[in-house]
Design a protein around this motif. Structure first.
Motif, PDB file in Angstrom:
ATOM      1  N   LYS A  15       0.827  -1.209   0.000  1.00 17.91           N
ATOM      2  CA  LYS A  15       0.000   0.000   0.000  1.00 17.91           C
ATOM      3  C   LYS A  15       0.857   1.254   0.000  1.00 17.91           C
ATOM      4  O   LYS A  15       0.540   2.241  -0.682  1.00 17.91           O
ATOM      5  CB  LYS A  15      -0.928  -0.003   1.218  1.00 17.91           C
ATOM      6  N   ALA A  16       1.982   1.217   0.753  1.00 20.29           N
ATOM      7  CA  ALA A  16       2.815   2.413   0.922  1.00 20.29           C
ATOM      8  C   ALA A  16       3.483   2.858  -0.379  1.00 20.29           C
ATOM      9  O   ALA A  16       3.596   4.057  -0.651  1.00 20.29           O
ATOM     10  CB  ALA A  16       3.883   2.154   1.981  1.00 20.29           C
ATOM     11  N   ILE A  17       3.921   1.889  -1.205  1.00 15.65           N
ATOM     12  CA  ILE A  17       4.666   2.271  -2.407  1.00 15.65           C
ATOM     13  C   ILE A  17       3.782   2.920  -3.472  1.00 15.65           C
ATOM     14  O   ILE A  17       4.293   3.476  -4.449  1.00 15.65           O
ATOM     15  CB  ILE A  17       5.382   1.049  -3.032  1.00 15.65           C
ATOM     16  N   HIS A  18       2.467   2.873  -3.268  1.00 16.77           N
ATOM     17  CA  HIS A  18       1.554   3.489  -4.231  1.00 16.77           C
ATOM     18  C   HIS A  18       1.063   4.863  -3.774  1.00 16.77           C
ATOM     19  O   HIS A  18       0.298   5.499  -4.492  1.00 16.77           O
ATOM     20  CB  HIS A  18       0.349   2.575  -4.481  1.00 16.77           C
ATOM     21  N   THR A  19       1.490   5.312  -2.601  1.00 13.71           N
ATOM     22  CA  THR A  19       1.098   6.635  -2.120  1.00 13.71           C
ATOM     23  C   THR A  19       1.994   7.706  -2.738  1.00 13.71           C
ATOM     24  O   THR A  19       3.163   7.456  -3.039  1.00 13.71           O
ATOM     25  CB  THR A  19       1.192   6.718  -0.585  1.00 13.71           C
ATOM     26  N   ALA A  20       1.441   8.914  -2.893  1.00  9.09           N
ATOM     27  CA  ALA A  20       2.180  10.012  -3.538  1.00  9.09           C
ATOM     28  C   ALA A  20       3.335  10.516  -2.685  1.00  9.09           C
ATOM     29  O   ALA A  20       4.316  11.050  -3.212  1.00  9.09           O
ATOM     30  CB  ALA A  20       1.225  11.162  -3.851  1.00  9.09           C
ATOM     31  N   LYS A  21       3.234  10.346  -1.361  1.00 14.54           N
ATOM     32  CA  LYS A  21       4.272  10.854  -0.462  1.00 14.54           C
ATOM     33  C   LYS A  21       5.149   9.743   0.096  1.00 14.54           C
ATOM     34  O   LYS A  21       5.668   9.847   1.204  1.00 14.54           O
ATOM     35  CB  LYS A  21       3.625  11.644   0.683  1.00 14.54           C
ATOM     36  N   TYR A  22       5.302   8.701  -0.666  1.00 11.45           N
ATOM     37  CA  TYR A  22       6.115   7.565  -0.199  1.00 11.45           C
ATOM     38  C   TYR A  22       7.542   7.991   0.116  1.00 11.45           C
ATOM     39  O   TYR A  22       8.080   7.652   1.171  1.00 11.45           O
ATOM     40  CB  TYR A  22       6.129   6.462  -1.256  1.00 11.45           C
ATOM     41  N   ILE A  79      13.796   1.170  -2.285  1.00 10.16           N
ATOM     42  CA  ILE A  79      13.397   0.304  -3.408  1.00 10.16           C
ATOM     43  C   ILE A  79      13.663  -1.185  -3.166  1.00 10.16           C
ATOM     44  O   ILE A  79      12.965  -2.033  -3.718  1.00 10.16           O
ATOM     45  CB  ILE A  79      14.104   0.739  -4.713  1.00 10.16           C
ATOM     46  N   PHE A  80      14.673  -1.500  -2.352  1.00 12.16           N
ATOM     47  CA  PHE A  80      15.034  -2.909  -2.183  1.00 12.16           C
ATOM     48  C   PHE A  80      13.954  -3.755  -1.503  1.00 12.16           C
ATOM     49  O   PHE A  80      13.634  -4.842  -1.999  1.00 12.16           O
ATOM     50  CB  PHE A  80      16.354  -3.028  -1.419  1.00 12.16           C
ATOM     51  N   PRO A  81      13.392  -3.317  -0.365  1.00  8.58           N
ATOM     52  CA  PRO A  81      12.381  -4.172   0.290  1.00  8.58           C
ATOM     53  C   PRO A  81      11.201  -4.536  -0.614  1.00  8.58           C
ATOM     54  O   PRO A  81      10.858  -5.724  -0.698  1.00  8.58           O
ATOM     55  CB  PRO A  81      11.943  -3.330   1.496  1.00  8.58           C
ATOM     56  N   PRO A  82      10.559  -3.579  -1.302  1.00  7.10           N
ATOM     57  CA  PRO A  82       9.439  -3.989  -2.178  1.00  7.10           C
ATOM     58  C   PRO A  82       9.884  -4.832  -3.375  1.00  7.10           C
ATOM     59  O   PRO A  82       9.146  -5.734  -3.805  1.00  7.10           O
ATOM     60  CB  PRO A  82       8.828  -2.654  -2.638  1.00  7.10           C
ATOM     61  N   LEU A  83      11.081  -4.555  -3.901  1.00  8.41           N
ATOM     62  CA  LEU A  83      11.571  -5.356  -5.024  1.00  8.41           C
ATOM     63  C   LEU A  83      11.911  -6.776  -4.582  1.00  8.41           C
ATOM     64  O   LEU A  83      11.626  -7.744  -5.291  1.00  8.41           O
ATOM     65  CB  LEU A  83      12.795  -4.685  -5.654  1.00  8.41           C
ATOM     66  N   LEU A  84      12.544  -6.895  -3.408  1.00 13.87           N
ATOM     67  CA  LEU A  84      12.911  -8.220  -2.909  1.00 13.87           C
ATOM     68  C   LEU A  84      11.685  -9.063  -2.606  1.00 13.87           C
ATOM     69  O   LEU A  84      11.726 -10.296  -2.712  1.00 13.87           O
ATOM     70  CB  LEU A  84      13.785  -8.078  -1.652  1.00 13.87           C
ATOM     71  N   ARG A  85      10.604  -8.393  -2.210  1.00 10.63           N
ATOM     72  CA  ARG A  85       9.367  -9.105  -1.893  1.00 10.63           C
ATOM     73  C   ARG A  85       8.437  -9.242  -3.099  1.00 10.63           C
ATOM     74  O   ARG A  85       7.312  -9.731  -2.970  1.00 10.63           O
ATOM     75  CB  ARG A  85       8.641  -8.387  -0.748  1.00 10.63           C
ATOM     76  N   GLY A  86       8.906  -8.772  -4.251  1.00  6.93           N
ATOM     77  CA  GLY A  86       8.110  -8.909  -5.463  1.00  6.93           C
ATOM     78  C   GLY A  86       6.912  -7.997  -5.528  1.00  6.93           C
ATOM     79  O   GLY A  86       5.960  -8.256  -6.282  1.00  6.93           O
ATOM     80  N   GLY A  96       7.094  -4.622  -6.226  1.00  8.54           N
ATOM     81  CA  GLY A  96       7.271  -3.694  -7.339  1.00  8.54           C
ATOM     82  C   GLY A  96       8.027  -2.443  -6.936  1.00  8.54           C
ATOM     83  O   GLY A  96       8.432  -2.268  -5.777  1.00  8.54           O
ATOM     84  N   TYR A  97       8.214  -1.568  -7.918  1.00  6.10           N
ATOM     85  CA  TYR A  97       8.932  -0.312  -7.709  1.00  6.10           C
ATOM     86  C   TYR A  97       7.935   0.762  -7.261  1.00  6.10           C
ATOM     87  O   TYR A  97       6.797   0.793  -7.744  1.00  6.10           O
ATOM     88  CB  TYR A  97       9.619   0.111  -9.007  1.00  6.10           C
ATOM     89  N   PRO A  98       8.339   1.648  -6.331  1.00  2.76           N
ATOM     90  CA  PRO A  98       7.419   2.701  -5.859  1.00  2.76           C
ATOM     91  C   PRO A  98       6.895   3.572  -7.000  1.00  2.76           C
ATOM     92  O   PRO A  98       7.635   3.948  -7.903  1.00  2.76           O
ATOM     93  CB  PRO A  98       8.290   3.512  -4.895  1.00  2.76           C
TER      94      PRO A  98
END
Length: 272
Positions: free
Chosen positions: A64-71, A150-157, A159-161
């Motif tokens: 949810k966090a990587i899709h917010t505008a203020k990530y 970027i690493f945590p969401p990429l490592l967990r599959g 995606g990129y913020p």
């Protein structure tokens, strides 16, 4: 004096920038593999590495966090929380003190002062190395912020913020933090040049830092030069002296301490 020494001194006298560049290069080489350089590298990546590990393990809210505008702004604040209040001021205190301690440790002040270079060149070359180390810290820390974002969401599959990086905002914030630590650097440099004992500048710096942090709730806390980093981070949560420019106070203290350090250094009889 040999002809080589005579030629070197003549070249330096006629070209101050050449003299400064060579002195700066020499001072920078002294920091290689020193404790000061390790402090910069390790300190810069310490918080981002911890956040990377924590968010990789506890990744439930990342989707949810990587899709917010203020990530990136939120991630920036999380990274700076411990650095602005704790790591950066302590790092500035230690790094500034360690640069002069290199000469005391090796008993090389006399050798340095007998070299064909002016005292003012030596003074500003050493100080420039400290400033460069602070800039290097900010660069590596910003790199660590980006990688830990970027690493945590990429490592967990996941995606990129999606959020765009507001480069103007981050550049402005970096400048504010750099200005905030400048009075710490100049005052620590002043104290370190006057005392051979490493514990004196470090102890003095830590006491002043604790005092500044402890007095943040005081309405005149902006007069304490070691608290500007914390004030800059907390300015959105606390109303520190409305209308007062912390950067102006910081630059004023920086100029005052550096000028005083220079005068005391030039007039100091025993420079050993």
């Amino acid at each position: 004096m040999t002809w080589k020494q005579s030629f070197w001194r003549s070249l330096q006298n006629h070209n101050p920038m050449f003299s400064f560049f060579n002195s700066f290069q020499s001072e920078w080489l002294k920091t290689r593999r020193s404790l000061a350089s390790w402090l910069v590298v390790c300190g810069a990546f310490f918080t981002p590495l911890i956040l990377t590990v924590v968010r990789t393990v506890h990744y439930q809210g990342l989707s949810k966090a990587i899709h917010t505008a203020k990530y990136w702004q939120m991630h920036w604040k999380n990274c700076w929380e411990s650095v602005a209040v704790f790591l950066l001021p302590l790092g500035a205190i230690l790094a500034s003190s360690l640069i002069t301690q290199i000469e005391y440790k090796n008993n090389s002040w006399k050798l340095l002062h007998t070299s064909p270079q002016q005292f003012s060149v030596i003074f500003f070359a050493k100080f420039s190395v400290i400033l460069l180390m602070m800039l290097l810290f900010l660069f590596l820390f910003n790199l660590g912020i980006y990688l830990s974002g970027i690493f945590p969401p990429l490592l967990r599959g996941i995606g990129y913020p999606d959020a765009k990086i507001d480069s103007s905002y981050f550049l402005k914030e970096n400048l504010n933090y750099l200005i905030g630590c400048m009075p710490i650097i100049s005052l620590q440099y002043l104290i370190s040049l006057q005392f051979k004992n490493f514990l004196v500048p470090v102890g003095s710096g830590i006491i002043l830092w604790i005092l500044s942090i402890g007095m943040l709730s005081w309405k005149f806390a902006y007069w304490l030069p070691y608290g500007y980093l914390a004030m800059n981070f907390l300015r959105d949560k606390r109303n520190f002296a409305p209308g007062v420019s912390f950067n102006s106070f910081s630059l004023g203290y920086f100029t005052l301490f550096l000028l005083l350090a220079y005068i005391l250094y030039i007039q100091k009889k025993d420079k050993s």
